[in-house]
Design an enzyme around this catalytic site. Structure first.
Site: not given
Lengths: 418, 161
Positions: A132, A208, A211, A234, A376
């Site tokens: 991302h 990261d 998600q 999220k 993104c």
């Protein structure tokens, strides 16, 4: 209505949906079919109540006042830190959990603090082609200033990273930055394998988890990464709160990021002494209500059980991939790994002859919310040769009926643009 | 809530399926400009052949949604053969139809006025895009090609002695 699969997963999405006021409300005359949780999830009433309760009963600034109200606020804020740390298996939440604004700020913190302290001209770091922008642009910005090399792990077959040259790519690198789950392809990245190679090469690993953490059981003590970022909104929490977890010895050695109140022990006109972890990285009044809200979100997720949530998502993914294939065949391309077990709960789709924006518009007319665009992740989109995809993403409140509504709306889009 | 038929008129779908002037002119002599919509990834490439202040030919490349592609196609039909001044006026009226008013000095009342029937009639097929204004997030799709044409035409003006 609960299907067999839902009973097996340990919770019923229809019951879960009852806990979300927004999902219960009708949406432009349609029942809301919310399939954009990868962009931002909805939040249960318990999260809103926790924040409301804090503002109504316990609000004062934290770590400052010597009165009971301030102590209550501090205890709620630090309690949330402990709870969130426990949720990801952090060995020492009281030092290792840093609250930020979002994942983007957490990763900028790493780039600006760790990066500036450790990267010199001629050094190298490794990122992946599927990152991302949040784990890409902060490093590009720093590289243009300092002049270090950025190498990339590339996309391989079936939406997976090509790790055939992993060892030579990480050789001599000082940092390896990697997403845990692609927000476009859903690919679950083998972080521990990459981290092992990175550590053998002497590199620090930053993951990261935007998600991943909301959807799969996460245990940082076995993950392999040294630093990991994730965000509240999220995972049923409010916006405005993100988390950077890091190993205490690495965070300890990093210089402060933002300067101001809270992050200091002492200030004189000719210098300052930074505060201890984690406050060293929390300049200014922090997002107190948001941290408390995220704490309540973590309680809600733990109540369902992260293993059950993952099982539910695999069930939904399997159903969706079969159903969409059966209904639309070759007219619909689903990007990313072909096996549901290899992916998180996102489906990036391309409908033959229909641009993602038009598709999203037609779906919206049926109350179906998906994300359309480049998500993104422009370098990845370029690599796939795509300008935009429509992305449906799932969470705990979605069930088979949402997939059926999606598939019906896709059919309408096909007949509209045929 | 406005329906899909307000947005996707038959003319729009026709220009999306069969774009006019979908080509790239050799540049130079043609002027060239690229436009991007960073939010959605739409791209447009305009090549423009200007001779003695008149648009002799125009080509459209790139990729995008039905609104951005049909708007670009309709635009080429509208401005081909026009002088640069006439094309500038066409850009202004199209953007006015999209509720984008160039001059902040214009009286506030005129900024909220919708085009009159006579004005719409003058726009011809372009009036089919009028429904876009009811879908605010799509306005940027519709104006992408027109803004890029403005940039391209500015190059023609710059090139003149």
């Amino acid at each position: 209505m609960a299907g067999l699969s839902d009973l097996r997963a340990g919770f019923d999405p229809a019951t879960v949906k009852e806990d979300f006021t927004l999902l219960r409300n009708p949406h432009h005359d349609h029942p809301l079919v919310y399939l954009d949780s990868a962009a931002s999830s909805q939040r249960p009433d318990s999260v809103l109540a926790a924040m409301d309760d804090y503002y109504c009963r316990s609000h004062a600034n934290v770590h400052r006042g010597v009165y009971r109200l301030a102590e209550e606020a501090t205890s709620l804020y630090e309690g949330a830190r402990q709870k969130i740390g426990d949720f990801i298996g952090a060995p020492d939440p009281g030092r290792e959990i840093i609250f930020t604004k979002n994942v983007t700020e957490a990763l900028n913190l790493v780039a600006q603090s760790w990066g500036r302290a450790n990267l010199r001209p001629g050094d190298a770091i490794v990122l992946t082609e599927i990152e991302h922008h949040a784990n890409l642009v902060p490093w590009l910005m720093l590289a243009s200033e300092i002049g270090f090399e950025i190498r990339y792990l590339r996309l391989g077959e079936d939406g997976e990273l090509d790790l055939s040259r992993l060892e030579e790519t990480v050789e001599g690198a000082k940092l390896v930055g990697v997403t845990m789950c692609s927000n476009v392809l859903g690919t679950l990245v083998p972080v521990s394998q990459i981290a092992q190679a990175a550590h053998a090469a002497g590199a620090v690993v930053v993951a990261d988890g935007a998600q991943y953490v909301p959807h799969l059981p996460t245990d940082v003590s076995s993950l392999g990464a040294d630093l990991m970022a994730f965000t509240g909104h999220k995972m049923l929490g409010p916006t405005g709160i993100g988390v950077l977890w890091g190993k205490a010895e690495i965070l300890d050695a990093m210089p402060p990021f933002l300067g101001g109140g809270e992050m200091i022990k002492d200030v004189r006109l000719d210098g300052f002494i930074p505060n201890d972890l984690p406050w060293k990285f929390e300049a200014g009044t922090p997002p107190i209500a948001e941290a408390i809200g995220l704490g309540a979100a973590v309680d809600y997720l733990s109540g369902l059980g992260m293993a059950a949530i993952r099982e539910h998502e695999i069930t939904l993914l399997s159903y969706a991939m079969k159903k969409l294939e059966a209904d639309h065949g070759d007219a619909l391309v689903i990007h990313g790994p072909s096996r549901p077990e290899r992916r998180g709960g996102v489906l990036s789709m391309q409908l033959d002859g229909v641009h993602a924006h038009d598709l999203s518009q037609v779906l919206d007319s049926r109350g179906v919310c998906v994300r359309a665009g480049h998500h993104c992740a422009k370098p990845l989109m370029r690599c796939l040769g795509l300008a935009a995809t429509a992305r449906a993403s799932f969470y705990i409140y979605n069930d088979e009926s949402d997939i059926d509504a999606l598939s019906d709306a896709l059919g309408e889009a096909r007949s509209f643009f045929a | 809530m406005p329906g899909l038929e307000d947005l996707y008129r038959e003319i729009i779908l026709d220009h999306y399926r069969n774009p006019r002037n979908a080509k790239e002119l050799e540049s130079p002599p043609a002027l060239r400009a690229e436009g991007y919509n960073p939010l959605c990834g739409d791209e447009v490439v305009i090549t423009l052949l200007v001779d003695e202040g008149r648009i002799q030919d125009i080509g459209i490349g790139g990729q995008g949604c039905s609104i951005s592609r049909s708007s670009a196609s309709l635009m080429t039909v509208s401005v081909k053969g026009k002088t640069l001044e006439e094309a500038s006026a066409a850009i202004r009226s199209f953007k006015a139809m999209m509720s984008i008013h160039e001059s902040s000095l214009a009286p506030a009342a005129s900024q909220t006025e919708t085009p009159t029937a006579a004005e719409l009639a003058k726009m011809g097929e372009l009036a089919a895009l009028q429904g876009v204004v009811k879908f605010p997030v799509r306005i940027k799709c519709a104006v992408l090609a027109w803004n890029t044409l403005s940039e391209c035409m500015a190059k023609a003006t710059d090139a003149q002695p």
